[in-house]
Scaffold this motif. Structure first.
Motif, PDB file in Angstrom:
ATOM      1  N   LEU A   8       6.012  62.041  24.928  1.00  9.32           N
ATOM      2  CA  LEU A   8       5.601  61.173  23.823  1.00  9.32           C
ATOM      3  C   LEU A   8       4.590  60.123  24.277  1.00  9.32           C
ATOM      4  N   ALA A   9       4.829  59.512  25.422  1.00  9.58           N
ATOM      5  CA  ALA A   9       3.920  58.473  25.913  1.00  9.58           C
ATOM      6  C   ALA A   9       2.520  59.028  26.150  1.00  9.58           C
ATOM      7  N   THR A  10       2.444  60.251  26.663  1.00  9.12           N
ATOM      8  CA  THR A  10       1.139  60.878  26.886  1.00  9.12           C
ATOM      9  C   THR A  10       0.435  61.134  25.563  1.00  9.12           C
ATOM     10  N   TYR A  11       1.180  61.632  24.580  1.00  6.15           N
ATOM     11  CA  TYR A  11       0.584  61.854  23.252  1.00  6.15           C
ATOM     12  C   TYR A  11      -0.017  60.554  22.710  1.00  6.15           C
ATOM     13  N   LEU A  12       0.705  59.459  22.811  1.00 10.45           N
ATOM     14  CA  LEU A  12       0.218  58.186  22.261  1.00 10.45           C
ATOM     15  C   LEU A  12      -1.062  57.730  22.963  1.00 10.45           C
ATOM     16  N   GLN A  13      -1.200  58.067  24.224  1.00  7.66           N
ATOM     17  CA  GLN A  13      -2.396  57.660  24.976  1.00  7.66           C
ATOM     18  C   GLN A  13      -3.623  58.480  24.598  1.00  7.66           C
ATOM     19  N   VAL A  14      -3.431  59.751  24.226  1.00  9.76           N
ATOM     20  CA  VAL A  14      -4.577  60.638  23.990  1.00  9.76           C
ATOM     21  C   VAL A  14      -4.937  60.765  22.507  1.00  9.76           C
ATOM     22  N   SER A  15      -4.174  60.110  21.629  1.00  5.76           N
ATOM     23  CA  SER A  15      -4.421  60.270  20.190  1.00  5.76           C
ATOM     24  C   SER A  15      -4.853  58.976  19.517  1.00  5.76           C
ATOM     25  N   VAL A  16      -5.503  58.114  20.284  1.00  8.15           N
ATOM     26  CA  VAL A  16      -5.813  56.773  19.772  1.00  8.15           C
ATOM     27  C   VAL A  16      -6.867  56.778  18.673  1.00  8.15           C
ATOM     28  N   ASP A  17      -7.634  57.837  18.547  1.00  5.01           N
ATOM     29  CA  ASP A  17      -8.750  57.838  17.594  1.00  5.01           C
ATOM     30  C   ASP A  17      -8.407  58.483  16.258  1.00  5.01           C
ATOM     31  N   VAL A  18      -7.131  58.753  15.992  1.00  2.39           N
ATOM     32  CA  VAL A  18      -6.750  59.373  14.725  1.00  2.39           C
ATOM     33  C   VAL A  18      -5.742  58.493  14.003  1.00  2.39           C
ATOM     34  N   ALA A  19      -5.676  58.658  12.673  1.00  2.00           N
ATOM     35  CA  ALA A  19      -4.671  57.950  11.877  1.00  2.00           C
ATOM     36  C   ALA A  19      -3.302  58.554  12.181  1.00  2.00           C
ATOM     37  N   ARG A  20      -2.294  57.684  12.406  1.00  2.00           N
ATOM     38  CA  ARG A  20      -0.975  58.155  12.796  1.00  2.00           C
ATOM     39  C   ARG A  20       0.102  57.428  11.994  1.00  2.00           C
ATOM     40  N   CYS A  21       1.085  58.186  11.517  1.00  2.00           N
ATOM     41  CA  CYS A  21       2.237  57.617  10.835  1.00  2.00           C
ATOM     42  C   CYS A  21       3.496  58.204  11.442  1.00  2.00           C
ATOM     43  N   VAL A  22       4.510  57.373  11.626  1.00  2.88           N
ATOM     44  CA  VAL A  22       5.790  57.847  12.133  1.00  2.88           C
ATOM     45  C   VAL A  22       6.823  57.698  11.020  1.00  2.88           C
ATOM     46  N   LEU A  23       7.600  58.763  10.789  1.00  2.00           N
ATOM     47  CA  LEU A  23       8.661  58.694   9.795  1.00  2.00           C
ATOM     48  C   LEU A  23       9.867  58.002  10.414  1.00  2.00           C
ATOM     49  N   ALA A  24      10.355  56.962   9.725  1.00  2.00           N
ATOM     50  CA  ALA A  24      11.496  56.188  10.211  1.00  2.00           C
ATOM     51  C   ALA A  24      12.315  55.735   9.011  1.00  2.00           C
TER      52      ALA A  24
END
Length: 240
Positions: free
Chosen positions: A154-170
């Motif tokens: 997960l931490a790696t994903y967050l580092q490489v996806s900084v240029d896209v819109a992101r939403c987390v379901l919570a």
């Protein structure tokens, strides 16, 4: 219903071609198709080709006919970022996400993921999920096969996806999915594992600028949440 098959190479313009052993086996031994039956082949580029099955002995061939480029991709580009789920839930999620028009799936290893995959086991499961996506395209009529990415921490994903819109379901999020503005480009939708996201992961999302959104007052299973969100977004901005 005419059987559809994903052809692994670029389809030529007309003529006759030998079907790969896997396709020929499925057509002749599983579906029990016969010489002269109609097929549709697609190569993942958006093109599909009408074809006629030609049987010579135990080998199958396709006589190619009309080429078409029907638009079956959603105008909404949603990538499902799915925390690894146990059992056959990941197969289900990948299959249904493809049917619902997801443009890709990124499996991530979360803190509470029951399934743990590394090395060769991770590679084999990744290849399997890609084939699940291919089979889903064969069934639902898509001619572009969504990419299933290799498993990422997960931490790696967050580092490489900084240029896209992101939403987390919570479930505890104060904002609803319906409040998310229409993305200018792709939207990444993060779905937690069976046990949900940990407090540390929610803090990571906050620091990374990932918006937390909810899907109403009920807590949905991991195999339900992402698909429900995909369907809702398709109804708002996609092709539903």
């Amino acid at each position: 219903m005419i059987s559809r098959f994903h052809f692994p190479d670029v389809l030529p313009d007309g003529g006759e071609l030998a079907l790969p052993e896997s396709i020929a086996h499925h057509a002749l031994r599983v579906l029990r198709l016969h010489d002269g039956d109609a097929l549709v082949l697609f190569d993942g580029s958006g093109v599909e080709v009408d074809a006629t099955l030609v049987v010579r002995g135990k080998q199958g061939f396709a006589r190619l006919g009309t080429r078409r480029c029907p638009e079956r991709e959603s105008p909404l580009k949603v990538v499902l970022v799915q925390a690894l789920a146990s059992g056959d839930k990941m197969d289900w999620i990948v299959q249904k996400a493809v049917e619902l028009g997801a443009s890709g799936v990124i499996p991530v290893q979360a803190e509470r993921s029951v399934l743990r995959l590394t090395g060769e086991r991770a590679d084999k499961r990744h290849a399997h999920w890609q084939q699940v996506a291919v089979a889903a395209c064969e069934q639902c009529g898509r001619n572009v096969v969504p990419q299933i990415e290799p498993i990422l921490p997960l931490a790696t994903y967050l580092q490489v996806s900084v240029d896209v819109a992101r939403c987390v379901l919570a479930p505890e999020a104060s904002s609803a999915l319906t409040e998310v503005p229409r993305p200018a480009d792709a939207l990444h939708l993060l779905i937690g594992p069976e046990g949900g996201w940990s407090d540390a992961e929610m803090a990571m999302f906050s620091r990374a600028g990932v918006n937390a959104v909810g899907l109403g007052p009920r807590v949905l299973r991991t195999e339900t949440a992402g698909l429900a969100a995909l369907a809702a977004l398709q109804a708002r901005w996609g092709d539903f």
